[in-house]
Design an enzyme around this catalytic site. Structure first.
Site, PDB file in Angstrom:
ATOM      1  N   ASP A   1       9.667   5.167  -5.208  1.00 29.52           N
ATOM      2  CA  ASP A   1       9.004   4.127  -6.010  1.00 29.52           C
ATOM      3  C   ASP A   1      10.026   3.202  -6.656  1.00 29.52           C
ATOM      4  OD1 ASP A   1       6.756   2.866  -7.039  1.00 29.52           O
ATOM      5  OD2 ASP A   1       6.791   4.037  -8.893  1.00 29.52           O
TER       6      ASP A   1
ATOM      7  N   ASN B   1      10.529  -0.290  -5.483  1.00 27.71           N
ATOM      8  CA  ASN B   1      10.997  -1.406  -4.642  1.00 27.71           C
ATOM      9  C   ASN B   1      10.593  -2.764  -5.219  1.00 27.71           C
ATOM     10  OD1 ASN B   1      11.759   0.583  -2.899  1.00 27.71           O
ATOM     11  ND2 ASN B   1      10.125   0.234  -1.404  1.00 27.71           N
TER      12      ASN B   1
ATOM     13  N   HIS C   1      11.165  -3.885  -0.498  1.00 29.05           N
ATOM     14  CA  HIS C   1      10.775  -2.879   0.501  1.00 29.05           C
ATOM     15  C   HIS C   1      11.816  -2.793   1.619  1.00 29.05           C
ATOM     16  CE1 HIS C   1       7.109  -2.254  -1.598  1.00 29.05           C
ATOM     17  NE2 HIS C   1       6.568  -3.420  -1.296  1.00 29.05           N
TER      18      HIS C   1
ATOM     19  N   ASN D   1      -2.503   2.096  -1.586  1.00 28.24           N
ATOM     20  CA  ASN D   1      -1.679   0.882  -1.436  1.00 28.24           C
ATOM     21  C   ASN D   1      -2.362  -0.216  -0.611  1.00 28.24           C
ATOM     22  OD1 ASN D   1       1.456   2.762  -1.375  1.00 28.24           O
ATOM     23  ND2 ASN D   1       0.497   1.717  -3.107  1.00 28.24           N
TER      24      ASN D   1
END
Ligand code: IPE
Ligand code: IPE
Ligand code: MG
Length: 243
Positions: A16, A18, A33, A64
């Site tokens: 977690d 990014n 990412h 997501n």
């Protein structure tokens, strides 16, 4: 330098941070990412060097999908490209790749890519890399229960366990979440029952070997009791991990 402490057999990571990494640099979230893929490549190498048998990473959650459409499509494309680029080297390095999650809602193109990556690395034995993509712990428990019900089998902790998407590996010993949040966000709800949880403030693109070794050191400082009391541990080491 590799940590002198023995590595846990199975490490799981919620990768977690990014988006925040990118935002701090006034870059689009997708740039974060992309850096995340580089961080994963380094982490896979570091874990393999430390003798980890299985690394399970959370790459895209069931939830997501609700992100902005361009981020979702960007992530799908990033995965497809990363597979094409990284898999030959992973195969040379002995890393077996498996994708864990619901493939039904992925594009046929991406599904074919996942299958190809798994086939190309099926012979690899140094370390297993489980990439949880379109994965959710609730999805996993529900699909396992639905499978048992459809076959008319009894639902027990053991039968559910065997029907779960990660039944091919033992439960994670160490679960790391980067990015500073202290929650599971629907990752490994069943399998993390007795995992040691370590939270790192590092954003995932910044997670390096030193941070990995710090997490492994924190793991070694814990006493895993599995419901027993300290005095019992020396005489009868607890064996709760799945076969
Ligand atoms: C994790 O990073 C990667 C995915 C969820 C795909 P985030 O994108 O959640 O980054 P933050 O939490 O917004 O910084
Ligand atoms: C968890 O991170 C999912 C992945 C890292 C793939 P999120 O960023 O989606 O989690 P929340 O929304 O902060 O709980
Ligand atoms: Mg996040």
């Amino acid at each position: 330098m590799a940590s002198p402490l023995p590595a846990p057999e199975h490490i799981a990571i919620v990768m977690d941070g990014n988006g925040r990494w990118a935002k701090r640099r006034f870059l689009p979230r997708l740039a974060g990412h992309k850096q995340g893929v580089d961080a994963l490549r380094r982490c896979v190498k570091a874990c393999a060097e430390r003798g980890v048998s299985a690394l399970t990473v959370f790459a895209f959650s069931s939830e997501n999908w609700s992100r902005p459409a361009d981020e979702v499509s960007g992530l799908m494309e990033l995965l497809a490209r990363a597979i094409g680029r990284e898999v030959p080297q992973l195969a040379r390095d002995g890393i077996r790749v498996r994708f864990v999650g619901d493939r039904a809602s992925l594009s046929a193109h991406l599904r074919a890519g996942l299958e190809q990556a798994e086939a190309q690395t099926a012979h690899c034995q140094l370390m297993l890399l489980n990439i949880c993509f379109n994965y959710g712990g609730r999805w996993d428990i529900a699909q396992a229960a639905a499978g048992l019900a459809a076959r008319g089998e009894a639902i027990t902790p053991e039968s559910l366990d065997a029907a779960m998407a990660l039944s091919h590996v033992r439960d994670p010993d160490l679960l790391i979440r980067t990015g500073g949040e202290m929650r599971l966000s629907n990752f490994l709800l069943w399998q993390a029952a007795y995992s040691e949880l370590v939270f790192s403030d590092k954003l995932w693109p910044d997670f390096d070997e030193a941070a990995l070794d710090a997490a492994i050191a924190a793991y070694h400082a814990r006493e895993r009791r599995f419901g027993l009391i300290s005095e019992q541990l020396a005489s009868e080491p607890p064996v709760l991990a799945r076969a």
